[in-house]
Design an enzyme around this catalytic site. Structure first.
Site, PDB file in Angstrom:
ATOM      1  N   ASP A 167      -0.306  -7.506   1.451  1.00 32.47           N
ATOM      2  CA  ASP A 167       0.248  -6.149   1.513  1.00 32.47           C
ATOM      3  C   ASP A 167       1.763  -6.212   1.689  1.00 32.47           C
ATOM      4  O   ASP A 167       2.308  -5.964   2.756  1.00 32.47           O
ATOM      5  CB  ASP A 167      -0.413  -5.401   2.689  1.00 32.47           C
ATOM      6  CG  ASP A 167      -0.100  -3.911   2.676  1.00 32.47           C
ATOM      7  OD1 ASP A 167       0.457  -3.442   1.676  1.00 32.47           O
ATOM      8  OD2 ASP A 167      -0.426  -3.234   3.671  1.00 32.47           O
ATOM      9  N   GLN A 196       0.480   5.882  11.861  1.00 33.70           N
ATOM     10  CA  GLN A 196       0.606   6.380  10.486  1.00 33.70           C
ATOM     11  C   GLN A 196       2.063   6.723  10.196  1.00 33.70           C
ATOM     12  O   GLN A 196       2.725   7.352  11.008  1.00 33.70           O
ATOM     13  CB  GLN A 196      -0.246   7.638  10.314  1.00 33.70           C
ATOM     14  CG  GLN A 196      -1.727   7.402  10.491  1.00 33.70           C
ATOM     15  CD  GLN A 196      -2.383   8.632  11.102  1.00 33.70           C
ATOM     16  OE1 GLN A 196      -2.031   9.076  12.179  1.00 33.70           O
ATOM     17  NE2 GLN A 196      -3.332   9.172  10.402  1.00 33.70           N
ATOM     18  N   GLY A 197       2.542   6.296   9.025  1.00 31.01           N
ATOM     19  CA  GLY A 197       3.935   6.571   8.670  1.00 31.01           C
ATOM     20  C   GLY A 197       4.858   5.417   9.029  1.00 31.01           C
ATOM     21  O   GLY A 197       5.977   5.345   8.557  1.00 31.01           O
ATOM     22  N   ASP A 198       4.368   4.498   9.876  1.00 28.40           N
ATOM     23  CA  ASP A 198       5.173   3.304  10.191  1.00 28.40           C
ATOM     24  C   ASP A 198       4.956   2.204   9.162  1.00 28.40           C
ATOM     25  O   ASP A 198       5.667   1.205   9.158  1.00 28.40           O
ATOM     26  CB  ASP A 198       4.809   2.758  11.577  1.00 28.40           C
ATOM     27  CG  ASP A 198       5.353   3.628  12.698  1.00 28.40           C
ATOM     28  OD1 ASP A 198       6.458   4.170  12.542  1.00 28.40           O
ATOM     29  OD2 ASP A 198       4.671   3.775  13.727  1.00 28.40           O
ATOM     30  N   SER A 199       3.945   2.369   8.303  1.00 28.83           N
ATOM     31  CA  SER A 199       3.620   1.362   7.289  1.00 28.83           C
ATOM     32  C   SER A 199       4.863   0.878   6.567  1.00 28.83           C
ATOM     33  O   SER A 199       5.745   1.673   6.242  1.00 28.83           O
ATOM     34  CB  SER A 199       2.680   1.961   6.238  1.00 28.83           C
ATOM     35  OG  SER A 199       1.404   2.103   6.766  1.00 28.83           O
ATOM     36  N   HIS A 202       0.825  -1.222   0.000  1.00 25.86           N
ATOM     37  CA  HIS A 202       0.000   0.000   0.000  1.00 25.86           C
ATOM     38  C   HIS A 202       0.854   1.265   0.000  1.00 25.86           C
ATOM     39  O   HIS A 202       0.374   2.337  -0.351  1.00 25.86           O
ATOM     40  CB  HIS A 202      -1.038  -0.010   1.133  1.00 25.86           C
ATOM     41  CG  HIS A 202      -0.529   0.343   2.492  1.00 25.86           C
ATOM     42  ND1 HIS A 202      -0.212  -0.608   3.433  1.00 25.86           N
ATOM     43  CD2 HIS A 202      -0.299   1.540   3.084  1.00 25.86           C
ATOM     44  CE1 HIS A 202       0.190   0.007   4.545  1.00 25.86           C
ATOM     45  NE2 HIS A 202       0.141   1.313   4.350  1.00 25.86           N
TER      46      HIS A 202
END
Length: 232
Positions: free
Chosen positions: A86, A180-183, A31
């Site tokens: 993912d 958020q942003g650790d993906s 993603h």
């Protein structure tokens, strides 16, 4: 640990986390490779920094190095609905030089405990994501150690089927989680004294919400795909 940056027409932004596997491949989340309309970004829009701890400074002893990305290989069966499969690989423009700050993470092998045995063990997630839902990203790398859940319990917590291709980790009381942003970043565990990546940060219900662990792509289920795509 890799910091992935996205270069748009107007600005460059810290985009996602990733991990170095081998000399020129970065493992991340599929993603992270698509825009909001689900169109793939061009490989040239990404750069990857290795050896970085604090993104706001340059003069670190770890001497971070930035690499260009020549190719992005997202899993062909990635689904934005439910975040199934993912997982993605980024190919770097040149081989990475190892240092004491830059070493590839180990991938799951036959010595990884079974799914049932993993539950209850502690795993560590690292990243530069936001420190709370809707907050600002952290310039300094953060880490959290979390217990792995049984998939059945995780499945009961979420509204979608949590298949064997996922692994969940978090405290039932919440409070500590990837955000958020650790993906795309790694969920790692010490297996026989080696840091082994067991998951890729995928999704969650906001961050650190009680009763909702973070959900990760379970790497052991994708080893054939990873091997196939890191040959050339």
């Amino acid at each position: 640990m890799a910091a992935i940056f996205l270069h748009g027409t107007k600005r460059t932004e810290f985009w996602c986390g990733g991990s170095l596997i081998g000399t020129k491949y970065i493992l991340t989340a599929a993603h992270c490779t698509r825009d909001s309309r689900q169109r793939p970004f061009a490989a040239r829009q990404f750069t990857v920094r290795l050896g970085d701890i604090d993104l706001s400074t340059d003069g670190e002893p770890s001497a971070p190095v930035t690499y260009k990305v020549t190719e992005v290989r997202a899993h062909p069966r990635f689904s934005r609905v439910g975040f199934y499969n993912d997982v993605a690989l980024m190919v770097l423009d040149k081989p990475v030089r190892k240092s004491k700050y830059v070493i590839p993470v180990c991938l799951p092998g036959p010595n990884l405990p079974s799914k049932e045995r993993l539950a209850g063990r502690r795993a560590t997630v690292v990243g530069w994501g936001t420190t709370y839902y809707g907050g600002k990203e952290s310039t300094k790398q953060q880490q959290a150690t979390l217990p792995v859940w049984r998939n059945e319990d995780c499945n009961r917590a979420y509204f979608q089927p949590i298949t064997d291709n996922f692994v969940c980790a978090g405290f039932s009381e919440g409070g500590v989680d990837a955000c958020q942003g650790d993906s795309g970043g790694p969920l790692m565990m010490l297996v026989e004294a080696r840091w082994t990546q067991v998951g890729v940060v995928s999704f969650g219900n906001k961050c650190g919400e009680p009763g909702y662990p973070g959900v990760y792509t379970r790497i052991s289920e994708y080893m054939d795909w990873i091997r196939e795509n890191t040959k050339k």
